[in-house]
Design a protein around this motif. Structure first.
Motif, PDB file in Angstrom:
ATOM      1  N   ARG A  21      43.124  36.455  21.328  1.00  0.00           N
ATOM      2  CA  ARG A  21      42.058  35.403  21.352  1.00  0.00           C
ATOM      3  C   ARG A  21      41.246  35.247  22.553  1.00  0.00           C
ATOM      4  NH1 ARG A  21      40.882  35.417  16.360  1.00  0.00           N
ATOM      5  NH2 ARG A  21      42.708  35.017  15.033  1.00  0.00           N
ATOM      6  N   HIS A  25      38.530  38.483  22.462  1.00  0.00           N
ATOM      7  CA  HIS A  25      37.188  37.908  21.583  1.00  0.00           C
ATOM      8  C   HIS A  25      36.699  36.481  22.505  1.00  0.00           C
ATOM      9  CE1 HIS A  25      37.938  40.310  18.055  1.00  0.00           C
ATOM     10  NE2 HIS A  25      39.240  40.003  18.066  1.00  0.00           N
ATOM     11  N   SER A  27      37.587  33.806  22.727  1.00  0.00           N
ATOM     12  CA  SER A  27      37.275  32.569  21.915  1.00  0.00           C
ATOM     13  C   SER A  27      38.023  31.262  22.184  1.00  0.00           C
ATOM     14  CB  SER A  27      37.802  32.814  20.435  1.00  0.00           C
ATOM     15  OG  SER A  27      39.232  33.051  20.532  1.00  0.00           O
TER      16      SER A  27
END
Length: 67
Positions: A21, A25, A27
């Motif tokens: 995560r 990504h 994110s």
């Protein structure tokens, strides 16, 4: 056996949260201290560097995300 299960769980959480995560990504944002400690623990338990894991995972998504 208990120690192995704990280490397995720690690696699973580190890979899921930090590597997948936060790094691959982008994110979520992770506290820099948590990032450094997580990297050290993951490297000690797996022997894989941050750059190697992220690079491999991005290659995985390049091929796995196609319909």
């Amino acid at each position: 056996m208990g120690t192995g299960l704990v280490m397995d769980h720690v690696v699973a959480v580190l890979v899921s949260v930090l590597e997948h995560r936060a790094r691959t990504h982008d994110s979520i944002e992770v506290n820099p201290i948590v990032d450094k400690v997580g990297s050290a623990v993951r490297f000690c338990l797996t022997g894989v560097s941050k750059e190697e894991w992220v690079g491999t995972h991005k290659i995985h998504h390049k091929f796995a995300d196609k319909p």
